[in-house]
Enzyme design. Structure first.
Site, PDB file in Angstrom:
ATOM      1  N   ASN A 213     -27.474  -4.561 -13.740  1.00 45.69           N
ATOM      2  CA  ASN A 213     -28.051  -3.213 -13.703  1.00 45.69           C
ATOM      3  C   ASN A 213     -28.132  -2.655 -15.125  1.00 45.69           C
ATOM      4  O   ASN A 213     -27.765  -3.313 -16.091  1.00 45.69           O
ATOM      5  CB  ASN A 213     -27.227  -2.299 -12.781  1.00 45.69           C
ATOM      6  CG  ASN A 213     -25.797  -2.170 -13.255  1.00 45.69           C
ATOM      7  OD1 ASN A 213     -25.520  -1.704 -14.353  1.00 45.69           O
ATOM      8  ND2 ASN A 213     -24.859  -2.603 -12.422  1.00 45.69           N
ATOM      9  N   LYS A 292     -30.305 -24.823 -11.343  1.00 47.08           N
ATOM     10  CA  LYS A 292     -31.389 -23.846 -11.352  1.00 47.08           C
ATOM     11  C   LYS A 292     -32.246 -24.032 -10.092  1.00 47.08           C
ATOM     12  O   LYS A 292     -32.632 -25.157  -9.757  1.00 47.08           O
ATOM     13  CB  LYS A 292     -32.255 -24.041 -12.608  1.00 47.08           C
ATOM     14  CG  LYS A 292     -33.345 -23.011 -12.718  1.00 47.08           C
ATOM     15  CD  LYS A 292     -34.191 -23.201 -13.955  1.00 47.08           C
ATOM     16  CE  LYS A 292     -35.313 -22.169 -13.961  1.00 47.08           C
ATOM     17  NZ  LYS A 292     -36.283 -22.416 -15.023  1.00 47.08           N
ATOM     18  N   LYS A 346     -17.630  11.043  -2.468  1.00 40.19           N
ATOM     19  CA  LYS A 346     -17.146   9.800  -3.069  1.00 40.19           C
ATOM     20  C   LYS A 346     -15.679   9.922  -3.483  1.00 40.19           C
ATOM     21  O   LYS A 346     -14.898   8.992  -3.326  1.00 40.19           O
ATOM     22  CB  LYS A 346     -18.030   9.444  -4.271  1.00 40.19           C
ATOM     23  CG  LYS A 346     -17.988   7.996  -4.649  1.00 40.19           C
ATOM     24  CD  LYS A 346     -19.124   7.618  -5.586  1.00 40.19           C
ATOM     25  CE  LYS A 346     -20.419   7.328  -4.844  1.00 40.19           C
ATOM     26  NZ  LYS A 346     -21.486   6.834  -5.692  1.00 40.19           N
TER      27      LYS A 346
HETATM   28  N1  CTP Z   1     -16.537   0.974  -8.310  1.00 37.53           N
HETATM   29  C1  CTP Z   1     -15.644  -0.064  -8.389  1.00 37.53           C
HETATM   30  N2  CTP Z   1     -15.894  -1.237  -7.746  1.00 37.53           N
HETATM   31  C2  CTP Z   1     -17.022  -1.394  -6.995  1.00 37.53           C
HETATM   32  C3  CTP Z   1     -17.952  -0.330  -6.920  1.00 37.53           C
HETATM   33  C4  CTP Z   1     -17.682   0.838  -7.576  1.00 37.53           C
HETATM   34  O1  CTP Z   1     -14.625   0.065  -9.071  1.00 37.53           O
HETATM   35  N3  CTP Z   1     -17.222  -2.556  -6.402  1.00 37.53           N
HETATM   36  C5  CTP Z   1     -16.220   2.235  -8.982  1.00 37.53           C
HETATM   37  C6  CTP Z   1     -17.118   2.568 -10.148  1.00 37.53           C
HETATM   38  O2  CTP Z   1     -16.595   2.067 -11.363  1.00 37.53           O
HETATM   39  C7  CTP Z   1     -17.126   4.074 -10.126  1.00 37.53           C
HETATM   40  C8  CTP Z   1     -16.992   4.408  -8.668  1.00 37.53           C
HETATM   41  O3  CTP Z   1     -16.439   3.258  -8.061  1.00 37.53           O
HETATM   42  O4  CTP Z   1     -15.984   4.633 -10.750  1.00 37.53           O
HETATM   43  C9  CTP Z   1     -18.270   4.777  -7.989  1.00 37.53           C
HETATM   44  O5  CTP Z   1     -19.209   3.788  -8.112  1.00 37.53           O
HETATM   45  P1  CTP Z   1     -20.633   3.912  -7.387  1.00 37.53           P
HETATM   46  O6  CTP Z   1     -21.330   2.613  -7.580  1.00 37.53           O
HETATM   47  O7  CTP Z   1     -21.322   5.140  -7.833  1.00 37.53           O
HETATM   48  O8  CTP Z   1     -20.192   4.131  -5.937  1.00 37.53           O
HETATM   49  P2  CTP Z   1     -20.249   3.227  -4.674  1.00 37.53           P
HETATM   50  O9  CTP Z   1     -18.865   3.105  -4.160  1.00 37.53           O
HETATM   51  O10 CTP Z   1     -20.954   1.965  -4.958  1.00 37.53           O
HETATM   52  O11 CTP Z   1     -21.059   4.142  -3.669  1.00 37.53           O
HETATM   53  P3  CTP Z   1     -22.624   4.237  -3.330  1.00 37.53           P
HETATM   54  O12 CTP Z   1     -23.138   2.836  -3.337  1.00 37.53           O
HETATM   55  O13 CTP Z   1     -22.611   4.879  -2.036  1.00 37.53           O
HETATM   56  O14 CTP Z   1     -23.226   5.110  -4.381  1.00 37.53           O
END
Ligand code: CTP
Length: 410
Positions: A213, A292, A346
């Site tokens: 990403n 691959k 969250k």
């Molecule tokens: N995070 C994490 N491990 C994951 C996903 C997220 O530690 N596998 C942590 C991120 O570093 C951040 C927080 O969780 O501090 C929120 O991440 P985000 O991607 O915004 O949230 P999600 O839990 O993925 O929720 P959603 O997909 O619903 O936005």
């Protein structure tokens, strides 16, 4: 940034090839808002002229303790009393030895000896040949000079002017400036061990391709720098990003979410603060191909099956350390809309006391950002500013929470 605004720095140069870097250091300190008074030893003037340093600092350079320009003829007293800090860069092996012995043969050593040590810090950026650096006498002197109250900023490693390779290069001007800025920051997190995840993760599809990403890691790296500046011991678990490691920070490079989880869970065992800024991939290919994946001529993309990655923040926040109050967990949320509502939900879902919300597309890759700090009591906005400014504000906010009596979790 004018992080040294209002600071008056005595920049001392002792003899060494690295004096050429001190010209750039002088410029950088001035750019950061400091006023700089240059003092050189006779040996330093063999490597770079006082004319250059005067032109860059916009002040006459001092070399001699008998400098008649001072009305009382005491430059060692006057210059050291005006200073907010004395930085000697380069500090030669001989100059450090002079400090250890309390010698005052030349103005620079004399003013270091005469400095009011309770409020005028002395920082040394050594520079010398690797054999001189490794010599027991030099190492003994460095230990002693630190015991006597000086701060030794360390050295770089690599090719030296003499043609040899090893430790002893003077730090780069930007590194010395970063150390000086850090030196003046309040030590709000002294004694804390801060663990940070940052950047994206990369989930392999095959040896060539993967899913990732747009996270640049800049916010997490800025927080790592700010936490270290605040006196914390900092571990930074970084996904694949091209950012320099902030000085004094221990960095663990990882690629995948699974590697990030393993590193974070292991480090969380001794951390006191965990700040999860990483944009961890939510899913990974269930079975990455060892070879691959080739086009099969059908015109269709092969079907990939994904499985969910472990939520690192949730895992750590539900661990014994966090639940007992020994580890304070902070999450980040990158949202595209309805920031406050998503951030509130969250925070509860992750089971953490503090969640920092930001609008992902407005933050990714940028040098500035704006943040929403959401806790059980309410919301606090940190308005748009550089990521480093926001990181320092966030660190101050977290430090205040650590110092305050614990708030019961909902
Ligand atoms: N995070 C994490 N491990 C994951 C996903 C997220 O530690 N596998 C942590 C991120 O570093 C951040 C927080 O969780 O501090 C929120 O991440 P985000 O991607 O915004 O949230 P999600 O839990 O993925 O929720 P959603 O997909 O619903 O936005």
């Amino acid at each position: 940034m004018t992080e040294l605004a209002g600071k008056h720095i005595v920049l001392g140069l002792s003899g060494g090839v690295a004096c050429y870097k001190s010209a750039e250091l002088c410029r950088q300190l001035i750019k950061l808002g400091a006023t700089v008074q240059v003092v050189m030893t006779e040996a330093a003037t063999q490597f770079i002229t006082p004319v250059t340093m005067q032109a860059l600092s916009n002040r006459p350079v001092y070399v001699s303790q008998w400098d008649g320009r001072e009305a009382n003829n005491m430059p060692h007293i006057n210059l050291s009393r005006e200073a907010d800090a004395i930085v000697v860069a380069p500090a030669s092996a001989d100059f450090v030895a002079q400090l250890v012995q309390g010698r005052a043969d030349e103005l620079l050593a004399l003013l270091c000896l005469a400095r009011p040590s309770s409020h005028v810090p002395l920082l040394l950026a050594p520079a010398m040949n690797r054999e001189m650096w490794g010599h027991p006498a030099t190492q003994r002197n460095l230990r002693q000079v630190q015991a006597d109250g000086a701060t030794v900023l360390g050295v770089g490693s690599g090719e030296q002017a003499c043609g040899e390779t090893g430790d002893g290069r003077m730090l780069e001007p930007a590194e010395i400036a970063e150390e000086l800025v850090a030196f003046f920051q309040p030590k709000r997190l002294a004694g804390q061990r801060v663990l940070i995840t940052a950047g994206p993760t990369f989930e392999a599809i095959d040896p060539i391709r993967g899913v990732t990403n747009h996270s640049s890691g800049k916010m997490g790296f800025a927080i790592a720098r700010a936490a270290r500046e605040a006196g914390a011991e900092v571990v930074l678990v970084a996904g694949p990003v091209h950012l320099p490691t902030p000085r004094g920070v221990r960095r663990i490079d990882v690629q995948s979410a699974a590697q990030m989880r393993d590193a974070a869970v292991a480090e969380a065992a001794r951390a006191t603060v965990f700040i999860a800024t990483a944009a961890v991939a939510d899913w990974r290919p269930a079975e990455p191909s060892r070879q691959k994946i080739k086009k099969d001529g059908s015109g269709r993309m092969p079907v990939l099956h994904f499985v969910e990655n472990t939520d690192i923040l949730h895992t750590v926040a539900q661990g014994e350390r966090a639940r007992s109050g020994a580890l304070f967990c902070v999450g980040f949320a990158a949202e595209s809309h309805d920031l406050l509502a998503h951030a509130r939900a969250k925070r509860e879902r992750k089971g953490i006391p503090l969640l920092v919300g930001n609008i992902g597309p407005a933050a990714f890759g940028q040098d500035d950002n704006q943040l929403l700090l959401v806790d059980a009591q309410g919301v606090r906005e940190l308005p748009r500013a550089s990521k480093l400014t926001l990181a320092r504000d966030l660190v101050a906010d977290i430090a205040a929470r650590l110092a305050a009596p614990p708030v019961p979790q909902p």
